[in-house]
Design a protein around this motif. Structure first.
Motif, short mmCIF file in Angstrom:
data_model
loop_
_atom_site.label_atom_id
_atom_site.label_comp_id
_atom_site.label_asym_id
_atom_site.label_seq_id
_atom_site.Cartn_x
_atom_site.Cartn_y
_atom_site.Cartn_z
N HIS A 1 -19.98 16.41 12.38
CA HIS A 1 -19.38 15.19 11.93
C HIS A 1 -18.18 15.74 10.89
N ASP A 2 -17.54 16.78 11.35
CA ASP A 2 -16.41 17.30 10.51
C ASP A 2 -15.35 16.46 10.48
N ASP A 3 -14.47 16.62 9.37
CA ASP A 3 -13.23 15.76 9.11
C ASP A 3 -12.04 16.41 9.80
N MET A 4 -11.75 15.69 11.21
CA MET A 4 -10.69 16.29 12.02
C MET A 4 -9.23 15.82 11.45
N LEU A 5 -9.40 14.97 10.56
CA LEU A 5 -8.02 14.72 10.09
C LEU A 5 -7.32 15.63 8.96
N LYS A 6 -8.41 16.67 8.53
CA LYS A 6 -7.96 17.58 7.61
C LYS A 6 -7.37 18.83 8.73
N ASP A 7 -6.00 19.42 8.28
CA ASP A 7 -5.69 20.54 9.03
C ASP A 7 -6.26 21.51 8.92
N ARG A 8 -7.23 21.56 7.87
CA ARG A 8 -8.05 22.64 7.48
C ARG A 8 -9.16 22.74 8.66
N PHE A 9 -9.60 21.79 9.48
CA PHE A 9 -10.61 21.81 10.53
C PHE A 9 -9.93 22.34 11.65
N TRP A 10 -8.65 22.27 11.77
CA TRP A 10 -8.19 22.66 12.95
C TRP A 10 -7.86 24.19 12.87
N LYS A 11 -7.53 24.58 11.66
CA LYS A 11 -7.64 26.23 11.40
C LYS A 11 -8.80 26.91 11.60
N GLU A 12 -9.94 26.23 10.93
CA GLU A 12 -11.07 26.99 10.87
C GLU A 12 -11.50 27.01 12.32
N HIS A 13 -11.11 25.84 13.33
CA HIS A 13 -11.57 25.81 14.72
C HIS A 13 -10.51 26.32 15.65
N SER A 14 -9.63 27.25 15.33
CA SER A 14 -8.44 27.68 15.93
C SER A 14 -8.87 27.88 17.53
N SER A 15 -9.87 28.41 17.64
CA SER A 15 -10.19 28.86 18.99
C SER A 15 -10.93 27.74 20.03
N LEU A 16 -11.08 26.47 19.49
CA LEU A 16 -11.56 25.37 20.11
C LEU A 16 -10.98 24.87 21.00
N LEU A 17 -9.52 24.97 21.11
CA LEU A 17 -8.83 24.30 22.46
C LEU A 17 -8.31 25.70 23.15
N LEU A 18 -8.80 26.74 22.80
CA LEU A 18 -8.36 28.10 23.90
C LEU A 18 -9.29 28.02 24.78
N ASN A 19 -9.24 28.69 25.94
CA ASN A 19 -10.11 28.67 27.02
C ASN A 19 -10.90 29.91 26.96
N ARG A 20 -10.88 30.61 25.69
CA ARG A 20 -11.66 32.06 25.52
C ARG A 20 -13.13 31.64 25.28
N SER A 21 -13.54 32.86 25.07
CA SER A 21 -14.95 32.73 24.67
C SER A 21 -15.21 31.94 23.42
N LYS A 22 -16.10 30.92 23.47
CA LYS A 22 -16.64 30.03 22.52
C LYS A 22 -16.96 30.80 21.00
N GLU A 23 -16.76 30.25 20.10
CA GLU A 23 -17.28 30.68 18.74
C GLU A 23 -18.54 31.25 18.76
N THR A 24 -18.72 32.43 18.21
CA THR A 24 -20.20 32.94 18.08
C THR A 24 -20.55 32.86 16.84
N LEU A 25 -21.70 32.40 16.51
CA LEU A 25 -21.96 32.20 15.03
C LEU A 25 -23.48 32.03 15.06
N MET A 26 -24.04 32.23 13.64
CA MET A 26 -25.45 32.13 13.29
C MET A 26 -25.59 30.60 13.00
#
Ligand code: ATP
Ligand code: ATP
Ligand code: MG
Ligand code: MG
Ligand code: MG
Ligand code: MG
Length: 269
Positions: free
Chosen positions: A236-261
């Motif tokens: 439920h993150d705030d997509m109106l903040k540019d920070r969201f798109w910076k932190e999720h910069s790989s989201l729109l790329l067709n590369r491997s998904k973000e790996t995280l704990m």
């Protein structure tokens, strides 16, 4: 022969139009419940936000992502859900009607199929209908603005609805009086009414109501299986903040998904 007869009818196939969508563009499918204002009243949705209904919508969208790996992410609020396909998808040869109807059908039948899982004893009185459309966005910027537009819509509607229903349910105004009271007010006025008259801090309202739900794919390291697992998570993150798109910069790329704990909910959204 039968076969010759069949081939003499077959020309009708040529009447079908080619609706394959432009390559290399973002495909967005948006579904919206038909007359859900009425549907929500007839099924006793709590106002302004029925969490059972929001979770059922999320679960129906989850079944879509689970089945169609070509869907990159989805965003839902109220009675609507948007599905964004991976940019280079060739699913159904990018045929618009195939994509739209298959997504809508899976979503709609899941909404009905899983009704009881979320609504328990509240009976489903009639089969709901969802409309759908396909929109193409040529640039990442357009797609990001689309996501921002839908999330800004949640905020505007939810602040209005929260204030409206607080005036009706706690302030004992009639719906007509509440509507009149809110006519011409800006966001700050509504925040003020909630806080001054009802001691409600709008910022403390649940994120799912203020921001809608973004379903994204993630890869998590599974210690027990000693391998990465692909999962779908609700955020439920705030997509109106540019920070969201910076932190999720790989989201729109067709590369491997973000790996995280990840320690949040996994499939049982
Ligand atoms: P249309 O057929 O044109 O879409 P509609 O009645 O569905 O008409 P929308 O603009 O889509 O109108 O709005 C959906 C309505 O459904 C909301 O205004 C609200 O009344 C109701 N609704 C949807 N989800 C919820 C929910 N989770 N809790 C309470 N009410 C909801
Ligand atoms: P696609 O997703 O491409 O449509 P499909 O498996 O649905 O694949 P169709 O050409 O649509 O393929 O054929 C539908 C199939 O479903 C039939 O070949 C048959 O096997 C089965 N089927 C459908 N209706 C019935 C029925 N009433 N009784 C028995 N089998 C049926
Ligand atoms: Mg509509
Ligand atoms: Mg609707
Ligand atoms: Mg709607
Ligand atoms: Mg078939």
């Amino acid at each position: 022969s039968q076969k010759m007869a069949k081939s003499s009818f077959e020309y009708v196939k040529k009447f079908e139009v080619d609706d394959s969508l432009l390559p290399n563009t973002w495909i967005v499918v948006r579904l919206d419940g038909k007359c859900f204002h009425k549907f929500s009243e007839e099924h006793n949705f709590s106002k302004p936000n029925d969490l059972r209904a929001l979770r059922l919508m999320n679960y129906a969208a989850f079944t879509v992502l689970r089945e169609f790996n070509d869907v990159l992410l989805a965003f839902g609020q109220s009675d609507e859900y948007s599905f964004v396909f991976k940019k280079p998808t060739t699913l159904y040869k990018r045929r618009a009607a195939k994509l739209l109807t298959t997504i809508n059908s899976k979503f709609s039948s899941s909404y009905v199929f899983y009704w009881k899982k979320f609504f328990g004893e509240e009976p489903l009185k009639y089969p709901p209908t969802f409309d759908g459309r396909v929109v193409l966005y040529p640039s990442d910027e357009n797609l990001i603005d689309y996501m921002k537009w839908r999330q800004a819509d949640v905020h505007i509607n939810n602040l209005y609805n929260t204030t409206f229903w607080t005036l009706v349910l706690q302030g004992n105004l009639t719906p007509a009086q509440a509507e009149k009271r809110l006519c011409g007010t800006v966001s700050a006025d509504k925040n003020e009414i909630l806080f001054q008259e009802f001691k409600i801090n709008y910022n403390s309202e649940p994120e799912i109501c203020k921001r809608g739900t973004l379903l994204i794919r993630k890869s998590i390291f599974n210690k027990n299986l000693d391998k990465n697992s692909n999962i779908i998570v609700d955020t439920h993150d705030d997509m109106l903040k540019d920070r969201f798109w910076k932190e999720h910069s790989s989201l729109l790329l067709n590369r491997s998904k973000e790996t995280l704990m990840y320690d949040g909910p996994v499939t049982d959204i």
